[in-house]
Scaffold this motif. Structure first.
Motif, PDB file in Angstrom:
ATOM      1  N   PRO A 192       0.791  -1.239   0.000  1.00 41.11           N
ATOM      2  CA  PRO A 192       0.000   0.000   0.000  1.00 41.11           C
ATOM      3  C   PRO A 192       0.821   1.286   0.000  1.00 41.11           C
ATOM      4  CG  PRO A 192      -0.426  -1.303   2.007  1.00 41.11           C
ATOM      5  CD  PRO A 192       0.580  -2.060   1.202  1.00 41.11           C
ATOM      6  N   THR A 225      -2.764  -5.579   4.998  1.00 42.10           N
ATOM      7  CA  THR A 225      -3.344  -4.531   5.860  1.00 42.10           C
ATOM      8  C   THR A 225      -2.376  -4.235   7.007  1.00 42.10           C
ATOM      9  OG1 THR A 225      -4.668  -6.265   6.898  1.00 42.10           O
ATOM     10  CG2 THR A 225      -5.770  -4.870   5.257  1.00 42.10           C
ATOM     11  N   ASP A 226      -2.823  -4.392   8.245  1.00 40.48           N
ATOM     12  CA  ASP A 226      -1.944  -4.133   9.394  1.00 40.48           C
ATOM     13  C   ASP A 226      -2.344  -5.085  10.501  1.00 40.48           C
ATOM     14  OD1 ASP A 226      -4.152  -2.898  10.951  1.00 40.48           O
ATOM     15  OD2 ASP A 226      -3.969  -1.293   9.481  1.00 40.48           O
ATOM     16  N   ILE A 231     -11.120  -0.697  11.678  1.00 40.36           N
ATOM     17  CA  ILE A 231     -11.331  -0.212  10.323  1.00 40.36           C
ATOM     18  C   ILE A 231     -11.540   1.299  10.367  1.00 40.36           C
ATOM     19  CG2 ILE A 231     -12.792  -0.427   8.269  1.00 40.36           C
ATOM     20  CD1 ILE A 231     -13.209  -3.372   9.208  1.00 40.36           C
ATOM     21  N   LYS A 238      -2.316   3.664   8.598  1.00 40.53           N
ATOM     22  CA  LYS A 238      -3.074   2.476   8.194  1.00 40.53           C
ATOM     23  C   LYS A 238      -3.337   2.562   6.683  1.00 40.53           C
ATOM     24  CE  LYS A 238      -6.447   1.111  11.018  1.00 40.53           C
ATOM     25  NZ  LYS A 238      -5.957  -0.147  11.588  1.00 40.53           N
ATOM     26  N   GLY A 240      -3.037   0.381   4.189  1.00 42.97           N
ATOM     27  CA  GLY A 240      -3.786  -0.705   3.541  1.00 42.97           C
ATOM     28  C   GLY A 240      -5.276  -0.565   3.787  1.00 42.97           C
ATOM     29  N   ILE A 241      -5.653  -0.370   5.037  1.00 37.83           N
ATOM     30  CA  ILE A 241      -7.079  -0.247   5.376  1.00 37.83           C
ATOM     31  C   ILE A 241      -7.667   1.018   4.739  1.00 37.83           C
ATOM     32  CG2 ILE A 241      -8.647   0.269   7.331  1.00 37.83           C
ATOM     33  CD1 ILE A 241      -8.023  -2.703   7.134  1.00 37.83           C
ATOM     34  N   SER A 242      -6.903   2.099   4.736  1.00 34.33           N
ATOM     35  CA  SER A 242      -7.402   3.345   4.133  1.00 34.33           C
ATOM     36  C   SER A 242      -7.658   3.149   2.637  1.00 34.33           C
ATOM     37  CB  SER A 242      -6.397   4.485   4.326  1.00 34.33           C
ATOM     38  OG  SER A 242      -6.170   4.677   5.697  1.00 34.33           O
ATOM     39  N   LEU A 244      -8.433   0.297   1.173  1.00 37.00           N
ATOM     40  CA  LEU A 244      -9.636  -0.538   1.015  1.00 37.00           C
ATOM     41  C   LEU A 244     -10.899   0.285   1.282  1.00 37.00           C
ATOM     42  CD1 LEU A 244      -8.532  -3.943   2.632  1.00 37.00           C
ATOM     43  CD2 LEU A 244      -8.558  -3.287   0.223  1.00 37.00           C
ATOM     44  N   TYR A 268     -11.218  -7.864  10.009  1.00 40.63           N
ATOM     45  CA  TYR A 268     -10.616  -7.580   8.705  1.00 40.63           C
ATOM     46  C   TYR A 268     -11.064  -8.581   7.629  1.00 40.63           C
ATOM     47  CZ  TYR A 268      -7.340  -3.992  10.444  1.00 40.63           C
ATOM     48  OH  TYR A 268      -6.773  -2.854  10.955  1.00 40.63           O
ATOM     49  N   LYS A 272     -12.708  -7.354   4.180  1.00 38.54           N
ATOM     50  CA  LYS A 272     -12.090  -7.554   2.863  1.00 38.54           C
ATOM     51  C   LYS A 272     -13.055  -8.275   1.913  1.00 38.54           C
ATOM     52  CE  LYS A 272      -7.352  -8.111   4.551  1.00 38.54           C
ATOM     53  NZ  LYS A 272      -6.266  -9.089   4.549  1.00 38.54           N
TER      54      LYS A 272
END
Ligand code: TYM
Length: 331
Positions: A192, A225-226, A231, A238, A240-242, A244, A268, A272
């Motif tokens: 990411p 992600t982390d 979330i 964050k 990866g989550i941001s 997504l 998570y 996902k």
């Protein structure tokens, strides 16, 4: 009042990703009523890295079919291939005479691509931004809807327009980029920190506009992600989550805070899966329509022919003006 002019393009250099879709094509569709829109397949740009000719040809048809399936309407917009309008190459030559090698060598994309394709650092790769400036300036473009990675190319386009106008008197409109607030830089699902790219070696890093529902869900399940379990949109800590959440928001029409609320307390894995399903639901009808259109080569070629005719008319008018300004004999 005359409508403002919009120009943009995608390279048929691989199967477009959802990054290309949300960063550009999706936004082009909504502009077709308000603006005079001109959308191109940047096939000449694609030659700056090595291509397999038969694949390039096939991908050009595919990209055109995707444009149409996504909602570009040849009755509203000019849709054409760059190589069908010789003025793009002609104006590149003229603009080359007001471009300094140093400013091209400094371009981030040039530096990045010359390190990735060290065996093929060619003049075309260096001159890429000038061809792009020619694309835009030929049509008196006011706005260029693109993702964030094209911002630097738009800056040099503006510089060249201003420089030419100063030297030869007012000729080109100085264009402005239109970069979306959300979705201007969709990140890789595997790293990411990196932009999602259709030329990534790892197919798990991107969702292509050809991926099946199963592929899409599998790739989102594997997204990096982390180690927290929260979330929340936080692009600093964050990524990866941001990313997504951004993708979910773009494909669901929800705002990011609305999406955060919907997934409050959710794990998570479940999140996902929900992102994957949402993306697949939106892409599935587009892919099906693209495949349907792709089977009709005669139709695709008729769109290209019609688009080339309209674009050639506009571009030829601009070239006459340019050649006159610089002092070439006109017959
Ligand atoms: P290309 O083919 O690399 O990408 C096409 C469009 O997709 C955007 N984009 C993204 N947006 C969000 N997230 C991402 N991860 C992402 N990756 C790509 C790009 O910003 C672009 O808008 N040089 C251009 C093509 C071009 C062009 C032009 C564009 C040629 N002539 C004139 C505008 C005007 C390119 O390589 O795009």
């Amino acid at each position: 009042m005359d409508k403002k002019i919009v120009f943009s393009a995608v390279q048929p250099s691989g199967i477009p990703t959802i990054g290309n879709y949300v960063g550009s094509i999706k936004n082009w569709v909504n502009m077709q009523d308000e603006y005079n829109c001109i959308y191109s397949l940047a096939d000449l740009h694609t030659l700056t890295v090595k291509q397999i000719p038969a694949e390039l040809r096939q991908r050009s048809y595919e990209l055109l079919a995707l444009y149409l399936a996504a909602g570009l309407d040849p009755n509203k917009s000019v849709i054409f291939a760059q190589s069908h309008v010789p003025a793009h190459a002609e104006l590149t030559w003229i603009l080359n005479t007001v471009t300094y090698p140093g400013e091209l060598q400094r371009m981030t994309q040039f530096k990045d691509k010359s390190s990735r394709h060290a065996e093929n650092v060619n003049m075309g790769l260096l001159d890429y931004p000038v061809l792009m400036a020619a694309d835009i300036l030929l049509y008196g473009t006011d706005f260029v809807p693109v993702g964030a990675d094209q911002k630097q190319h738009l800056e040099i386009t503006r510089d060249l327009a201003i420089r030419f106008n100063n030297r030869y008197s007012q000729t080109f409109t100085v264009p402005e980029p239109l970069i979306p607030k959300v979705g201007a830089k969709v990140m890789s699902l595997q790293d990411p920190e990196k932009k999602m790219s259709k030329s990534d070696e790892n197919p798990n890093a991107y969702i292509s506009m050809n991926d099946s529902t199963d592929d899409i869900i599998r790739k989102f399940k594997r997204a990096v992600t982390d180690s927290e379990a929260c979330i929340k949109f936080d692009e600093e800590n964050k990524k990866g989550i941001s990313n997504l959440l951004t993708i979910y928001s773009l494909f669901s029409g929800m705002t990011i805070p609305e999406a955060e609320k919907q997934f409050e307390g959710v794990g998570y894995g479940e999140f996902k899966l929900a992102v994957g399903e949402q993306v697949a639901n939106v892409l599935q009808p587009i892919t099906a329509e693209k495949n349907r259109i792709l089977s009709d080569k005669a139709y695709l070629e008729s769109v290209l022919k019609d688009g080339a005719e309209k674009a050639n008319y506009l571009a030829h008018k601009m070239m006459r003006k340019v050649y006159k300004k610089v002092g070439l004999i006109q017959l």
